[in-house]
Design an enzyme around this catalytic site. Structure first.
Site, mmCIF file in Angstrom:
data_model
loop_
_atom_site.group_PDB
_atom_site.id
_atom_site.type_symbol
_atom_site.label_atom_id
_atom_site.label_comp_id
_atom_site.label_asym_id
_atom_site.label_seq_id
_atom_site.Cartn_x
_atom_site.Cartn_y
_atom_site.Cartn_z
ATOM 1 N N LYS A 49 -4.380 -2.686 -3.648
ATOM 2 C CA LYS A 49 -4.668 -1.262 -3.806
ATOM 3 C C LYS A 49 -5.686 -1.054 -4.925
ATOM 4 O O LYS A 49 -6.616 -0.256 -4.788
ATOM 5 C CB LYS A 49 -3.358 -0.493 -4.063
ATOM 6 C CG LYS A 49 -2.445 -0.492 -2.838
ATOM 7 C CD LYS A 49 -1.020 0.004 -3.093
ATOM 8 C CE LYS A 49 -0.188 -0.172 -1.810
ATOM 9 N NZ LYS A 49 1.215 0.256 -1.949
ATOM 10 N N GLN A 93 5.419 2.056 -6.256
ATOM 11 C CA GLN A 93 5.576 1.001 -5.255
ATOM 12 C C GLN A 93 7.050 0.806 -4.894
ATOM 13 O O GLN A 93 7.915 0.719 -5.771
ATOM 14 C CB GLN A 93 4.967 -0.311 -5.796
ATOM 15 C CG GLN A 93 4.940 -1.453 -4.800
ATOM 16 C CD GLN A 93 4.047 -1.195 -3.591
ATOM 17 O OE1 GLN A 93 3.041 -0.501 -3.670
ATOM 18 N NE2 GLN A 93 4.410 -1.760 -2.456
ATOM 19 N N ASP A 116 1.464 8.949 -0.981
ATOM 20 C CA ASP A 116 2.307 8.122 -0.116
ATOM 21 C C ASP A 116 2.900 8.929 1.042
ATOM 22 O O ASP A 116 3.352 8.348 2.034
ATOM 23 C CB ASP A 116 3.473 7.550 -0.932
ATOM 24 C CG ASP A 116 3.345 6.063 -1.197
ATOM 25 O OD1 ASP A 116 2.700 5.371 -0.388
ATOM 26 O OD2 ASP A 116 3.893 5.598 -2.208
HETATM 27 N N1 GUN Z 1 6.152 -0.562 0.019
HETATM 28 C C1 GUN Z 1 5.810 -0.936 1.271
HETATM 29 N N2 GUN Z 1 4.953 -0.063 1.816
HETATM 30 C C2 GUN Z 1 4.747 0.908 0.887
HETATM 31 C C3 GUN Z 1 3.957 2.089 0.864
HETATM 32 O O1 GUN Z 1 3.269 2.467 1.817
HETATM 33 N N3 GUN Z 1 4.003 2.801 -0.280
HETATM 34 C C4 GUN Z 1 4.771 2.438 -1.346
HETATM 35 N N4 GUN Z 1 4.774 3.213 -2.424
HETATM 36 N N5 GUN Z 1 5.520 1.354 -1.354
HETATM 37 C C5 GUN Z 1 5.505 0.593 -0.234
#
Ligand code: GUN
Length: 291
Positions: A49, A93, A116
């Site tokens: 990211k 996350q 998200d």
């Molecule tokens: N863990 C797995 N996929 C995601 C996601 O799309 N966003 C977040 N914040 N955590 C994740």
């Protein structure tokens, strides 16, 4: 059989975003990435990211609280980011360490910074088909991949394997929307579903998001189906330098010959998730600037 190339589609989205950010004046977009603890998969995802953000010209702020952080301290951290006018998007996350309430954290993030798409308000907007909201990145990426691969869901039977907040539920809501490319008939299957293979065999489009390595086998797939593999599972493999290999929720060697189209792991849905997060961040920045 055609392999849907997520890297290629993600790269073109990233190039579009890069051009938009480059042509803007003033403050650049900024995303806060919060990772609690050192879960190896989370470390790797957050790195990706950051790298994508840097490529586009999005500032990223990495915040690494220790696993011992309390819910109250995490709430305070979110409140501070909510109040910070230089932060457009906030991502915490998942999964959080045991003892922390993940959904409470998702709800605490200001809805207009919830890139998200896990906040109550944004999930509600998804159900209401209100485009001002943020759609969860993985399901949004799946829809974008299908569309760019020329797969319309209209009138098709989409079977979603998995009912998570992050993938399964929002993917089903997107597929059923009254929108060009959507308009699907949707079945959601999960751990308590009876006769699961009989249902998956009906799928014109099968979205596998259950987090079980190679769970979907050839006997569960209708010949001619389109298969989207959301799984990212680490399977021990002594022949690999890392000691593991990545595999999806689909047993690719036996399922892929049956499909008209299929996404690989890695290189399918994964890069799209990151691209859509960046797209949401640029959208938050655009909307916050206009507000
Ligand atoms: N863990 C797995 N996929 C995601 C996601 O799309 N966003 C977040 N914040 N955590 C994740």
């Amino acid at each position: 059989m055609e392999i849907i190339d997520g890297n290629q589609v993600a790269a073109s989205i990233i190039a579009e975003l890069k051009a938009e950010v480059a042509s803007s004046t003033g403050r650049k977009p900024c995303i806060a990435l919060v990772r609690v603890g050192d879960d190896p998969a989370s470390v790797s995802y957050v790195k990706k990211k950051q790298a994508s953000a840097a490529e586009i010209g999005i500032e990223s702020r990495l915040i690494l609280p220790p696993v011992t952080i309390t819910q109250a301290e995490l709430n305070q951290l979110i409140d501070d980011l909510n109040a910070d006018a230089t932060v457009d998007g906030i991502l915490v996350q998942s999964p959080l360490p045991k003892g922390l309430d993940e959904v409470a954290v998702f709800r605490r993030i200001a809805a207009h910074k919830d890139v998200d798409g896990f906040h109550t308000l944004n999930l509600g907007k998804l159900a209401q088909e209100d485009e001002t909201g943020f759609v969860a990145c993985t399901p949004a990426g799946i829809m974008e991949l299908l569309q760019r691969a020329g797969v319309s869901l209209s009138g098709k039977h989409v079977v979603v394997l998995g009912r998570s907040l992050i993938v399964g539920k929002p993917a089903a809501l997107l597929a059923v929307q009254r929108k060009k490319w959507a308009n699907a008939t949707v079945t959601i299957c999960h751990s308590q579903t009876a006769n699961l293979p009989a249902l998956t065999r009906q799928a014109d489009v099968l979205i596998a998001a259950i987090g079980k390595a190679e769970f979907v086998t050839a006997d569960m797939v209708k010949p001619g189906a389109v298969v989207i593999d959301v799984g990212v599972n680490r399977v021990p493999d002594a022949t690999k330098k890392a000691g593991y290999r990545l595999t999806g929720d689909v047993h690719f060697p036996t399922v892929s010959p049956l499909c008209t189209k299929i996404t690989p792991v890695p290189g399918g849905v994964g890069p799209m998730t990151v691209a859509m997060l960046m797209k949401n961040t640029v959208k938050a920045w655009r909307q916050n600037r206009a507000a």
